[in-house]
Design a protein around this motif. Structure first.
Motif, short mmCIF file in Angstrom:
data_model
loop_
_atom_site.label_atom_id
_atom_site.label_comp_id
_atom_site.label_asym_id
_atom_site.label_seq_id
_atom_site.Cartn_x
_atom_site.Cartn_y
_atom_site.Cartn_z
N GLN A 104 0.84 -1.19 0.00
CA GLN A 104 0.00 0.00 0.00
C GLN A 104 0.87 1.24 0.00
OE1 GLN A 104 -2.41 -0.68 3.44
NE2 GLN A 104 -3.90 -1.94 2.35
N LEU A 105 1.44 1.54 -1.13
CA LEU A 105 2.34 2.67 -1.26
C LEU A 105 1.53 3.96 -1.37
CD1 LEU A 105 4.86 1.19 -3.85
CD2 LEU A 105 5.08 1.24 -1.38
N ASP A 106 2.18 5.06 -0.99
CA ASP A 106 1.53 6.36 -1.14
C ASP A 106 1.22 6.61 -2.61
OD1 ASP A 106 1.91 6.63 1.53
OD2 ASP A 106 3.70 7.88 1.36
N GLU A 145 1.44 9.33 -4.18
CA GLU A 145 2.52 10.16 -4.75
C GLU A 145 3.73 9.30 -5.13
OE1 GLU A 145 1.08 10.70 -1.90
OE2 GLU A 145 0.09 12.67 -1.97
N LEU A 146 4.03 8.31 -4.25
CA LEU A 146 5.17 7.43 -4.53
C LEU A 146 4.89 6.56 -5.74
CD1 LEU A 146 7.88 6.18 -3.89
CD2 LEU A 146 6.79 4.77 -2.13
N THR A 147 3.68 6.02 -5.84
CA THR A 147 3.32 5.21 -7.00
C THR A 147 3.45 6.01 -8.29
OG1 THR A 147 1.78 3.93 -5.64
CG2 THR A 147 1.50 3.79 -8.03
N ASN A 148 3.00 7.26 -8.24
CA ASN A 148 3.10 8.13 -9.41
C ASN A 148 4.55 8.38 -9.79
OD1 ASN A 148 2.10 9.98 -11.44
ND2 ASN A 148 2.71 11.64 -10.08
N LEU A 149 5.39 8.60 -8.78
CA LEU A 149 6.82 8.83 -9.04
C LEU A 149 7.46 7.59 -9.65
CD1 LEU A 149 7.93 10.81 -5.86
CD2 LEU A 149 7.63 11.71 -8.17
N ILE A 150 7.07 6.41 -9.17
CA ILE A 150 7.65 5.17 -9.69
C ILE A 150 7.29 5.01 -11.16
CG2 ILE A 150 7.53 2.65 -9.57
CD1 ILE A 150 7.25 2.92 -6.54
N GLN A 151 6.04 5.28 -11.52
CA GLN A 151 5.62 5.15 -12.91
C GLN A 151 6.38 6.13 -13.81
OE1 GLN A 151 3.78 2.69 -14.06
NE2 GLN A 151 3.66 1.94 -11.94
N LYS A 152 6.58 7.34 -13.32
CA LYS A 152 7.35 8.31 -14.09
C LYS A 152 8.80 7.87 -14.22
CE LYS A 152 4.50 12.39 -13.20
NZ LYS A 152 4.45 13.78 -12.70
N GLY A 153 9.33 7.28 -13.15
CA GLY A 153 10.70 6.79 -13.21
C GLY A 153 10.86 5.66 -14.20
N LEU A 154 9.85 4.77 -14.27
CA LEU A 154 9.91 3.67 -15.23
C LEU A 154 9.86 4.19 -16.67
CD1 LEU A 154 7.52 1.07 -13.51
CD2 LEU A 154 10.02 1.19 -13.41
N ASN A 155 9.08 5.24 -16.89
CA ASN A 155 9.00 5.81 -18.24
C ASN A 155 10.28 6.53 -18.62
OD1 ASN A 155 6.36 4.89 -18.54
ND2 ASN A 155 5.48 6.75 -17.67
N LYS A 156 10.99 7.05 -17.62
CA LYS A 156 12.19 7.85 -17.89
C LYS A 156 13.45 7.01 -18.00
CE LYS A 156 14.90 11.73 -16.06
NZ LYS A 156 16.19 11.02 -16.05
N ALA A 207 14.82 6.66 -2.05
CA ALA A 207 14.97 8.12 -2.04
C ALA A 207 13.76 8.79 -1.41
CB ALA A 207 15.19 8.62 -3.47
N TYR A 208 12.57 8.26 -1.70
CA TYR A 208 11.34 8.81 -1.14
C TYR A 208 11.33 8.65 0.38
CZ TYR A 208 6.29 9.69 -0.78
OH TYR A 208 5.05 10.18 -0.47
N ASP A 209 11.72 7.48 0.87
CA ASP A 209 11.76 7.25 2.31
C ASP A 209 12.84 8.10 2.98
OD1 ASP A 209 9.71 5.48 2.12
OD2 ASP A 209 10.91 3.66 2.33
N LYS A 210 13.95 8.31 2.29
CA LYS A 210 14.98 9.19 2.85
C LYS A 210 14.45 10.62 2.98
CE LYS A 210 19.22 6.78 1.48
NZ LYS A 210 20.44 6.83 0.65
N LEU A 211 13.67 11.03 1.97
CA LEU A 211 13.06 12.36 2.04
C LEU A 211 12.09 12.43 3.22
CD1 LEU A 211 12.74 15.15 0.72
CD2 LEU A 211 10.90 14.19 -0.67
N ALA A 212 11.34 11.35 3.44
CA ALA A 212 10.44 11.30 4.60
C ALA A 212 11.22 11.37 5.90
CB ALA A 212 9.60 10.02 4.55
N LEU A 213 12.38 10.71 5.94
CA LEU A 213 13.22 10.74 7.14
C LEU A 213 13.72 12.15 7.40
CD1 LEU A 213 14.66 9.18 9.40
CD2 LEU A 213 16.52 8.72 7.80
N VAL A 214 14.10 12.84 6.33
CA VAL A 214 14.58 14.22 6.48
C VAL A 214 13.44 15.12 6.95
CG1 VAL A 214 15.43 16.21 5.19
CG2 VAL A 214 16.47 13.98 4.83
N LYS A 215 12.23 14.92 6.35
CA LYS A 215 11.09 15.73 6.77
C LYS A 215 10.77 15.48 8.25
CE LYS A 215 9.94 17.42 2.65
NZ LYS A 215 9.91 18.86 2.32
N ALA A 216 10.86 14.22 8.68
CA ALA A 216 10.60 13.90 10.09
C ALA A 216 11.64 14.54 11.00
CB ALA A 216 10.59 12.38 10.27
#
Length: 457
Positions: free
Chosen positions: A27-29, A31-42, A180-189
């Motif tokens: 059950q990913l966020d 926003e994270l799912t959207n980023l993953i799809q964009k990453g796969l396309n890129k 990278a997304y989780d690291k960003l969450a860690l930084v935000k926390a």
């Protein structure tokens, strides 16, 4: 009143982080799912893999095209130095034969002289010196000795192998983005923890100021508070740098605009993974197995070089005038080609393909062993991270209670400002450790799901 509000805010933050809602790892966020799809396309690696798979499809079409008839149109003009004719003796023989035929036709005796009033035709040229040709050729393979069919199967397995490699590459891209997304969450926390610490220090500044005015504290205490504030400012600057760096990493991985990435507010939560989740065969293993099959068919293709091949050939001339006396206007025929000995080239190429298949078999066995080890490692890491989370929650509880106690003692002149700052530092460290423990949990779950081949996104 201000102190009570700060304490309430701290308790709310601790409850929100220390008692997170458990969710399944898939059950990913959004926003994270959207980023993953964009990453796969890129992903350039995925684009390269898709191109290689398309090339394998073209190889299959080439193998099938062996059995399609090849039709070729030809045209040419040639000028010889002279006409090609019979030699003089042959020409004389042809003239004499012509005279005999004419005498017999007009009823003259064999030995009578040939009449002068009957014209004779010169012997035709074997080939005129001006040659204009226009023709069509047909070449049609009826049986390739199984070489084309084996080449087709080899290309099919190669395409399947490349498709599995593409799926494995997708997992790698997804894991990078999730990390990278989780690291960003860690930084935000960490920013929230630093904000809470800043509120603590502001509260202490207020009480130290009052204490100095009443002669209950010295300016040294205020300087210690100021030093703690400077240290906190350094940590906040470090947060800003880490935040900028992670935004850049996500931008490079996904192609998402930096402005949109700055709006993200990811949060770390505990995640759970079903212990009964059975492992599936990894895409890397499937890719190696298909590559092994492709090399085996390639070996068969090389061996089939010794099987006879059957083909049909046809030819038709559109212009008859310039044909020689020996050239046919059209012909059609079937032929067989049997390669009996080619200097051991086919045998050696087949042996080389077999050795390559053995190499893939060794890689499969090695990969299976490494995957089994990675599953065990990920499971142990996950269990350790869960235990660590439980311990850190107790540390947070103890650190908050200790700070409250020492803070009361300090306000009653029973503790020094150093004790208060140390207790505050313990609270800050404990909250950092909890976020890091959540981060390690998520990393272990992602690694475990990937190792089991059941990572979805």
């Amino acid at each position: 009143m201000k102190r009570k509000k700060v304490v309430v805010a701290i308790l709310l933050f601790v409850i929100a982080t220390a008692v997170p809602s458990y969710m399944t790892a898939q059950q990913l966020d959004p926003e994270l799912t959207n980023l993953i799809q964009k990453g796969l396309n890129k992903s350039h690696n995925l684009n390269t893999n898709r191109i290689e798979a398309e090339q394998a499809q073209v190889d299959q079409q080439l193998a099938k095209s062996v059995f399609l008839p090849k039709i070729t149109l030809n045209g040419s003009f040639t000028r010889l130095n002279d006409d090609i004719t019979f030699d003089q003796n042959t020409q004389n023989l042809l003239l004499a034969t012509q005279k005999l035929v004419i005498k017999e036709a007009v009823g003259l005796p064999f030995n009578s002289p040939f009449p002068d009033n009957i014209p004779l035709e010169d012997a035709p040229n074997l080939q005129n010196k001006n040659i204009l040709k226009s023709s069509v050729d047909l070449d049609w393979v009826l049986f390739s000795g199984l070489e084309a069919s084996n080449a087709l199967k080899a290309s099919q397995h190669k395409e399947t192998s490349l498709n599995y490699l593409g799926l494995a590459e997708k997992d790698k891209v997804a894991l990078k983005i999730i990390e990278a997304y989780d690291k960003l969450a860690l930084v935000k926390a960490s920013k929230k923890v630093l904000t809470t610490s800043e509120e603590y220090l502001e509260e202490q500044v207020f009480y130290v100021k009052k204490a100095i005015e009443n002669g209950l504290a010295t300016p040294i205490s205020r300087k210690k508070i100021e030093l703690a504030q400077q240290q906190l400012a350094g940590k906040q600057l470090d947060f800003e740098h880490n935040n900028i760096l992670l935004i850049e990493v996500l931008h490079q991985l996904t192609g998402e605009t930096k402005a949109n990435l700055r709006l993200l507010e990811p949060q770390l939560q505990s995640v759970s993974v079903a212990e009964a989740a059975t492992a599936e065969k990894r895409n890397e293993i499937k890719a190696l197995e298909e590559a092994e099959k492709a090399t085996l068919y390639k070996a068969k293709m090389e061996k089939s070089n010794f099987i006879p091949k059957v083909a049909v050939k046809g030819h038709y001339e559109f212009i008859e005038d310039d044909l020689s006396l020996l050239d046919p206007k059209w012909f059609i025929g079937a032929g067989i080609r049997w390669n009996v000995f080619d200097g051991n080239q086919s045998r050696l190429k087949s042996k080389k393909a077999h050795l390559e298949s053995q190499k893939y078999r060794d890689q499969i066995e090695d990969s299976e062993e490494m995957i089994a080890l990675s599953i065990t490692k990920a499971e142990l890491t996950y269990q350790a991270s869960l235990q660590n989370t439980t311990i850190v929650k107790k540390e947070i509880e103890l650190a908050n209670e200790t700070y409250e106690m020492i803070n009361k003692q300090y306000k009653n002149n029973l503790a020094s400002i150093n004790d208060v700052l140390d207790a505050l530092n313990d609270v800050e460290k404990a909250n950092f450790k909890l976020q890091e423990s959540y981060f390690n949990e998520r990393r272990a779950v992602a690694d475990l799901l990937h190792a089991k081949g059941i990572l979805t996104y």
